[in-house]
Design an enzyme around this catalytic site. Sequence first.
Site, short mmCIF file in Angstrom:
data_model
loop_
_atom_site.label_atom_id
_atom_site.label_comp_id
_atom_site.label_asym_id
_atom_site.label_seq_id
_atom_site.Cartn_x
_atom_site.Cartn_y
_atom_site.Cartn_z
CB CYS A 1 -36.23 82.06 -7.29
SG CYS A 1 -36.29 81.53 -5.57
N GLY B 1 -33.30 87.64 -6.93
CA GLY B 1 -32.89 86.91 -5.73
C GLY B 1 -31.44 87.17 -5.43
CG ASN C 1 -39.61 82.15 -10.34
OD1 ASN C 1 -39.95 82.59 -9.26
ND2 ASN C 1 -39.68 82.85 -11.45
N GLY C 2 -41.13 80.17 -7.66
CA GLY C 2 -42.52 80.13 -7.26
C GLY C 2 -42.68 79.63 -5.85
CE1 TYR D 1 -39.10 97.10 -6.76
CE2 TYR D 1 -39.66 94.92 -5.93
CZ TYR D 1 -38.82 96.02 -5.93
OH TYR D 1 -37.72 96.05 -5.14
#
Length: 483
Positions: A16, A42, A117-118, A257
């Site tokens: 995210c 996302g 986020n996670g 990435y």
Amino acid sequence: MLTTNPFDDDKLREECGIFGVSGATGAAALTALGLHALQHRGQEAAGITSFDGALFHTHRAMGHVAGNFDRDDVIRGLPGEVACGHVRYSTTGETALRNVQPLYADLSTGGFAIAHNGNISNAMKLRRELVRRGSIFQSTSDTETIIHLVATSNYRTLLDRFIDALKQVEGAYSLIVMTPEGMIACRDPLGIRPLVMGRLDGSVIFASETVALDVCGATFERAVEPGELVIVQGTEIRSIHPFQSVSPRPCIFEWVYFSRPDSIAGDQSVYSVRKEIGAQLAIETPVDADLVIPVPDSGVPAAIGYAQQSGIPFELGIIRSHYVGRTFIQPGDKVRHLGVKLKHNANRALIQGKRIILVDDSIVRGTTSLKIVQMMREAGAAEVHMRIASPPTRHSCFYGVDTPERAKLLAAKLDLGGMTDFIHADSLSFVSIEGLYKALNAARGDTPSYCDACFTGDYPTTLTDHDESAPVDQFQLLAERVA
């Protein structure tokens, strides 16, 4: 149905992206702009919540930011000088609007909105306990667990309740929380997931990556530190560190990435690190060839570094279309097989008769690598050598990255020779874990500087939900509270 968007490639999928702003006129519009810059993190859904000093306003939608938040009527419906937003790819929870963030709840202390986020690696255990105590969940997202922990905490102030909740969770989180009292931004004590802070004309901005600050015209101030809570009221900030200090372990795949190459992560240019990984790859795994060709777009910086280090010319031997829709309806297997060419096509005149080195960032299942090697051979390449700018991905991630189960990871099933045969390459090599750390100006000692568990299996936290049982059907939990 054949997916053709790069989001659906055979890649590790980032979890995210989050963005928050406090003290800015038109905070929702600014948040939408920031989310555009984080869209790569996302692409399944997006949401924004604003606060106008009295009421919270939320708009959430499936799909991209564009088309959902570039409409005047939507932004007008999100008034206020405080807002937070989220772009989502689901790593836990079904693909449904009820799981789109920010999640919102009315607590005894007032409104509470959260963007995460996670991944909470003990969320299932916590959820079962909360359901048995009477909590009623409205989503299947692990993020909602935090809301219920805050709601049921015995501490008096909202800040203390929030800290109490965070001390019960394990795993990875970067969070932006909005309450009537102000905004809170924080990272887990290991700093696995990124979060940065900036300023724009006095307003305070938080984002998953610095590129979102750039797009908004904000000035990067610093990264939110691992284990830090930054409390913002208007444009005034204060910082606390309520957790025991531990050695940080940020996710190393951000540099490989996930992050955009024009971002700065850990005070290092992501683009420069990727070039250096490519250079290390050329030093460790040289091969006699005519051309270095990136697998677009993520393999480009590493391929440039490989070419510069090796002295072999860099060329665009694969052309990627940027105008392919998300899905392509096809009548049969033949067209499905050809579908990869909708987004990647060989530059035949360049490749024919050449010995080529393909550079990509990673191999997950190996299916995309197989198709691209085959494409090069069909275009007349004399030899096809594959070089990967990360070590073999042998382990699943439990910290917010959608990794296939380990049995589906090519490197977990096959040795190097087996993988080479599988993708039909003349040779295949990966950068070593030492080479990857060297590119980051670090060394992998007894306590690694990064979370590299997807390569090494060295997980920096306990994995309660994974360790206690086989994967749990999340909807089973909903049935438990009804039974």
